[in-house]
Design an enzyme around this catalytic site. Structure first.
Site, PDB file in Angstrom:
ATOM      1  CD  GLU A   1       1.807  -6.495   1.303  1.00  0.00           C
ATOM      2  OE1 GLU A   1       2.408  -7.211   2.119  1.00  0.00           O
ATOM      3  OE2 GLU A   1       2.362  -6.000   0.305  1.00  0.00           O
TER       4      GLU A   1
ATOM      5  CG  HIS B   1       5.212  -0.925   4.198  1.00  0.00           C
ATOM      6  ND1 HIS B   1       4.898  -0.170   3.093  1.00  0.00           N
ATOM      7  CD2 HIS B   1       5.590  -2.134   3.720  1.00  0.00           C
ATOM      8  CE1 HIS B   1       5.059  -0.883   1.998  1.00  0.00           C
ATOM      9  NE2 HIS B   1       5.476  -2.083   2.354  1.00  0.00           N
TER      10      HIS B   1
END
Length: 648
Positions: A355, A632
């Site tokens: 990402e 995350h």
């Protein structure tokens, strides 16, 4: 194989692409800013509730008409730019390779290992950074993508560039290694930022030795047993008269802590990112993580010792050794160390990121990481309709950094993306790296695969198809890049690793199809006992976005402490969605088993490697150093590659 250092094969195409993007960018930026102003994060909502003079709503009301007027004016130019940009994508290369020419670390690393002796350790890390355009990142309760990218790069670099230590306990009954974990001793440094040893002592112990003179931001090359030199390794030796029991040392006096000159007090995009006392996000912080940073201070010494000596005594908290030993006793059947760490592992060799969609953020991240990683691949993926069945507005988001030379690269786009995922060219990046050479000039290589699977939770079949493609593409890549001719002796394969965000966990009943995929029969997951069953110490890697800015988890050290408790994990980790009725979010989590959704994986295999070598996990860690910067948890794994007969 020739690695592509520019996105287009000719300078003319590059110039045309620059012109087209210059026409598109104002419209892209205005749309992003306009949407972002209507998607507040929980941090901004909290500021609005606590501060009656908070001006965000007023600024939104004032600037929205301005953004709209400018957007209308920019649309014709963006349309012309798009007409030029779209056909150019058919000639665009699927990645950009960057090498720091004035850095010669990769060549030096190749000379360290000859495929014999006690073996060689390789450290891998993976993380999903959510570096999307600001308006899309806010859907995950994150903002200020550009500043986050710079801060993330600094934190990863500072964590990885620490010197590695080995801790030994000398006693009448035990002289073995007590702890050899990711946690590393901070390099004692003076005010000029150059590393120097400091005289010190430790109460109730015989000796504490520091060997090594680590320069600021300089990567340590590893354990001397693995081919590195003592100059790059910190060895702490503890001698005592109390057997295996180590006494606690006193806290360091104020103002005397050892600091790493790699970074001072870093300032992030929000107040949560500024370094305070007790924040271990930066190595320059005055205090340290309980298990990830050893505290040191100078002892008042009237002698005129050399401050640059490479053999000095340091004061530090002996409890770090005790906790590491206790952790091993809690899981005596586990063959490797595991921990929740506030820092990225020292001597990190390979970094796989997901990402990293925003191009400007990728450039800032690359600039920060290049001071540690010599080889970087970024802007990976395809745009437009090339090679895929739907138009791609975003690249794959994959980003790879290495200290070892990259030999071959291949990228493939998953053709079965659906819904919002179909707008990005999610796929798999395959790499072949050289990690050494034998005395017979045979190259020692390793294979790394970095991927990001489909995200929609209900699309298990799509993810399974992508896992099938991942295995097929990886097999084709290894076959096409292998060398077996007489003129070019067969290469020795040291490791084969898969890293990435797979977007399913091993506990959710909705993910049973993926949990039983054949990938897990070929590749080993260090955190997994079997389909639907995790090891007791494994925790989730997806954070509950609603709590990203809570004071309890807004620093790496605080988040580490929270995740070490079951109550903290239930409060701040994301759990699989459940159809069972529950009294609110916390009540729902109490009904679920496991320690959260672990969707970020690191897998390795012993198939297809050199038959005379053995591969095993040395250490595995869940990392909190990026707290407040992504939703995350990064994970890291250290593999030991050694000759089978040496282990017998």
């Amino acid at each position: 194989m020739v690695l592509h250092t520019t996105p287009f094969p000719t300078s003319c195409l590059s110039a045309l692409h620059a012109v087209s993007w210059a026409l598109i960018f104002p419209c892209y930026w205005l749309v992003d800013r306009l949407l972002a102003s209507f998607i507040p994060t929980t941090y901004e909502k909290r500021q609005r509730a606590e501060d009656p003079c908070y001006l965000q709503l007023l600024c939104t009301a004032l600037f929205t008409p301005v953004y709209l007027a400018l957007l209308v004016a920019a649309l014709p130019f963006a349309f012309l730019g798009f007409l030029l940009w779209s056909p150019l994508q058919s000639a665009r290369r699927p990645y950009i390779y960057s090498r720091l020419e004035d850095k010669a670390g990769g060549a030096a690393l190749l000379a360290e290992w000859k495929g014999a002796g006690t073996g060689k350790s390789f450290c891998f890390a993976t993380a999903n950074l959510c570096l999307l355009p600001s308006s899309l990142a806010r859907l995950n309760n994150l903002f200020n993508t550009q500043a986050r990218a710079k801060e993330i790069g600094q934190r990863i670099r500072n964590g990885a560039s620490r010197p590695q230590i080995k801790i030994y306990i000398d006693s009448p009954t035990n002289t073995s290694i007590s702890a050899a974990s990711f946690s590393s001793l901070v390099s004692p440094q003076g005010s000029d930022g150059a590393a120097r040893a400091m005289p010190g002592s430790m109460r109730r112990t015989a000796s504490v030795e520091y060997k090594g003179d680590e320069a600021a931001n300089g990567p340590a090359s590893g354990d001397p047993a693995n081919g590195g030199s003592l100059e790059d390794t910190c060895i702490v030796r503890i001698g005592g008269e109390d057997g295996d029991r180590l006494p606690e040392a006193d806290e360091p006096a104020p103002g005397g802590q050892a600091r790493n000159g790699a970074s001072g007090g870093q300032k992030g995009p929000t107040p949560n990112h500024s370094q305070r006392d007790g924040d271990s996000g930066s190595l320059g912080s005055p205090s340290a993580s309980r298990e990830s940073l050893v505290k040191a201070r100078a002892r008042a010494d009237g002698g005129g010792g050399d401050p640059g000596a490479t053999n000095s005594k340091l004061l530090y908290k002996a409890s770090v050794v005790k906790k590491a030993a206790a952790r091993k006793r809690r899981h005596p059947d586990e063959a490797f160390d595991h921990e929740v760490s506030a820092f990225f592992p020292a001597n990190l060799d390979f970094l796989c990121l997901q990402e990293v969609f925003d191009k400007r953020a990728a450039a800032k991240l690359k600039a920060q990481l290049h001071s540690y990683f010599e080889y970087i691949l970024y802007d990976v993926g395809v745009y437009g309709c090339r090679g895929c069945c739907s138009f791609k507005f975003l690249n794959s988001g994959l980003f790879f950094a290495s200290r070892y030379p990259i030999m071959d690269v291949a990228y493939h786009c998953y053709p079965n993306g659906r819904c919002f995922d179909a707008l990005a060219s999610k796929g798999a990046l395959f790499l072949k790296v050289q990690v050494g050479s034998t005395p017979q000039d045979q190259r020692i290589v390793g294979y790394i695969s970095c991927t990001h699977l489909h995200a929609m939770p209900e699309d298990s079949a799509i993810r399974c198809e992508q896992l099938d493609l991942l295995q097929d593409w990886q097999a084709d890549f290894r076959k096409s890049t292998s060398s077996s001719s007489t003129a070019n002796p067969e290469e020795l394969v040291a490791f084969d690793v898969i890293c990435g965000d797979l977007n399913f966990d091993n506990c959710s009943s909705d993910d049973k199809l993926e949990q039983q995929h054949s990938l897990f029969t070929r590749y080993k997951d260090p955190c997994r006992l079997g389909p639907g069953e995790e090891k007791p110490w494994a925790i989730g890697t997806l954070l509950d976005t609603n709590g990203l800015y809570d004071e309890d988890v807004c620093t790496p050290d605080n988040l580490q402490k929270v995740l070490e408790s079951e109550e903290g994990r239930r409060e701040y980790l994301a759990f699989p969605t459940s159809k069972s009725p529950g009294a609110g979010q916390k009540g729902r989590k109490d009904l679920l088993k496991g320690n959260g959704r672990r969707i970020d994986y690191m897998l390795f295999t012993e198939e297809g490697l050199c038959p005379d070598w053995k591969v095993e996990v040395e250490e595995f860690s869940f990392i909190t150093q990026l707290s407040g910067l992504t939703d995350h948890l990064p994970v890291a794994m250290r593999l030991l590659v050694s000759a089978g007969e040496d282990e017998a």
